[in-house]
Scaffold this motif. Structure first.
Motif, short mmCIF file in Angstrom:
data_model
loop_
_atom_site.label_atom_id
_atom_site.label_comp_id
_atom_site.label_asym_id
_atom_site.label_seq_id
_atom_site.Cartn_x
_atom_site.Cartn_y
_atom_site.Cartn_z
N ILE A 11 0.84 -1.20 0.00
CA ILE A 11 0.00 0.00 0.00
C ILE A 11 0.88 1.25 0.00
N PHE A 12 1.93 1.24 0.83
CA PHE A 12 2.84 2.38 0.93
C PHE A 12 3.50 2.67 -0.42
N ILE A 13 4.03 1.63 -1.05
CA ILE A 13 4.71 1.78 -2.34
C ILE A 13 3.73 2.27 -3.40
N SER A 14 2.51 1.74 -3.37
CA SER A 14 1.49 2.13 -4.34
C SER A 14 1.14 3.61 -4.21
N ILE A 15 0.96 4.07 -2.96
CA ILE A 15 0.64 5.48 -2.72
C ILE A 15 1.79 6.37 -3.21
N LEU A 16 3.02 5.94 -2.92
CA LEU A 16 4.19 6.72 -3.33
C LEU A 16 4.27 6.83 -4.85
N VAL A 17 4.08 5.72 -5.55
CA VAL A 17 4.17 5.71 -7.01
C VAL A 17 3.06 6.57 -7.62
N VAL A 18 1.84 6.40 -7.12
CA VAL A 18 0.70 7.17 -7.64
C VAL A 18 0.93 8.67 -7.43
N PHE A 19 1.43 9.04 -6.24
CA PHE A 19 1.66 10.45 -5.96
C PHE A 19 2.74 11.02 -6.88
N LEU A 20 3.83 10.29 -7.07
CA LEU A 20 4.91 10.75 -7.94
C LEU A 20 4.43 10.93 -9.38
N LEU A 21 3.62 9.99 -9.84
CA LEU A 21 3.09 10.09 -11.20
C LEU A 21 2.13 11.28 -11.32
N PHE A 22 1.36 11.52 -10.25
CA PHE A 22 0.42 12.64 -10.26
C PHE A 22 1.15 13.99 -10.35
N THR A 23 2.29 14.10 -9.67
CA THR A 23 3.01 15.38 -9.64
C THR A 23 3.65 15.75 -10.98
N ILE A 24 3.73 14.80 -11.89
CA ILE A 24 4.32 15.12 -13.20
C ILE A 24 3.26 15.20 -14.30
N THR A 25 2.00 15.17 -13.89
CA THR A 25 0.93 15.32 -14.88
C THR A 25 0.81 16.77 -15.33
N PHE A 44 6.49 18.28 0.10
CA PHE A 44 7.26 17.99 1.31
C PHE A 44 6.39 17.37 2.40
N SER A 45 5.17 17.87 2.57
CA SER A 45 4.32 17.33 3.63
C SER A 45 4.03 15.85 3.40
N ILE A 46 3.89 15.45 2.15
CA ILE A 46 3.58 14.06 1.84
C ILE A 46 4.85 13.20 1.79
N LEU A 47 5.82 13.60 1.00
CA LEU A 47 7.01 12.76 0.80
C LEU A 47 7.90 12.69 2.04
N ALA A 48 8.15 13.83 2.69
CA ALA A 48 9.00 13.81 3.88
C ALA A 48 8.33 13.06 5.02
N THR A 49 7.01 13.22 5.15
CA THR A 49 6.28 12.48 6.18
C THR A 49 6.29 10.98 5.89
N MET A 50 6.14 10.63 4.62
CA MET A 50 6.22 9.22 4.24
C MET A 50 7.61 8.67 4.54
N GLY A 51 8.63 9.52 4.39
CA GLY A 51 9.99 9.13 4.72
C GLY A 51 10.13 8.82 6.20
N GLU A 52 9.51 9.64 7.05
CA GLU A 52 9.56 9.40 8.50
C GLU A 52 8.85 8.10 8.85
N LEU A 53 7.70 7.85 8.23
CA LEU A 53 6.95 6.61 8.49
C LEU A 53 7.76 5.38 8.05
N LEU A 54 8.40 5.51 6.89
CA LEU A 54 9.22 4.40 6.39
C LEU A 54 10.43 4.16 7.28
N SER A 55 11.02 5.23 7.78
CA SER A 55 12.16 5.10 8.69
C SER A 55 11.75 4.37 9.96
N GLU A 56 10.57 4.71 10.47
CA GLU A 56 10.05 4.04 11.66
C GLU A 56 9.76 2.57 11.36
N ARG A 57 9.28 2.30 10.16
CA ARG A 57 9.01 0.91 9.74
C ARG A 57 10.30 0.10 9.72
N ILE A 58 11.36 0.68 9.19
CA ILE A 58 12.64 -0.01 9.12
C ILE A 58 13.23 -0.21 10.51
#
Length: 216
Positions: A11-25, A44-58
């Motif tokens: 789910i995390f990877i899917s959200i990340l990919v969809v968001f990245l694709l959306f930002t280049i539309t 920044f609010s989305i990607l940096a926050t996702m980075g913090e969540l992923l760091s906590e996951r790791i």
């Protein structure tokens, strides 16, 4: 637990990919051309926050909500808006200085390098410090229910901040990385910067885990 984590990973990877694709539309590109601050805030609010969540996951091996998540999203968003402003101020300023002969070089590489080094050695440490103060305040607020600005300042390891984040990550990571960022098309710069913040967070997390392993 393993299957649940795998499901959340997907789910995390899917959200990340969809968001990245959306930002280049084209639609989003037209939006950011008129709303620079919102572009920085959103990315920044989305990607940096996702980075913090992923760091906590790791770090903890499981997905869990970070304390003060909404406040962290807000802090990263404001940080992103400031980055968008700083990118414009410093890139335009360097070009102006080159035209007046105050800086050498008249090609994109020199412009990108000077923009990166001047920005990262002036506003960079200030913005990094403010971001550290903001996240530390949130951590203390949720641990103690109340805290003071003085307590936040006292608890931050400023020696580590200066020695590592300022004197290590700025020359070794941020200046080279932002030089590449300023070589990119202007509409992609904020996106690249937000991704770099996300990646740096992962690098710091892996470094801390390695130190713990070596101590054990």
């Amino acid at each position: 637990m393993g299957k649940d984590n795998l499901k959340k990973d997907i789910i995390f990877i899917s959200i990340l990919v969809v968001f990245l694709l959306f930002t280049i539309t084209k639609s989003y590109s037209q939006f950011i051309s008129r709303h620079m601050y919102w572009d920085g805030f959103i990315k920044f609010s989305i990607l940096a926050t996702m980075g913090e969540l992923l760091s906590e996951r790791i770090n903890s091996k499981v997905w869990k909500k970070t304390q003060g998540l909404i406040w962290r999203i807000g802090i990263w968003g404001v940080f992103g808006s400031l980055v968008a402003l700083m990118f414009t101020i410093f890139s335009e300023g360097v070009i102006g200085a080159q035209k007046k002969g105050l800086l050498v070089g008249n090609n994109s590489l020199f412009t990108a390098f000077f923009t990166s080094i001047i920005m990262n050695t002036t506003s960079g440490p200030v913005m990094m410090g403010l971001q550290r103060i903001g996240t530390t305040y949130i951590d203390l607020r949720y641990k103690k229910n109340r805290t003071s600005f003085k307590e936040v300042i006292e608890i931050i390891d400023w020696t580590s901040f200066i020695c590592f984040e300022v004197f290590t990550t700025i020359p070794l990571i941020w200046i080279p990385a932002n030089t590449l960022t300023f070589l990119m098309s202007e509409k992609y710069r904020i996106l690249i910067a937000a991704l770099l913040s996300m990646i740096l967070g992962l690098i710091l997390t892996l470094g801390k885990m390695k130190q713990k392993t070596m101590k054990v």
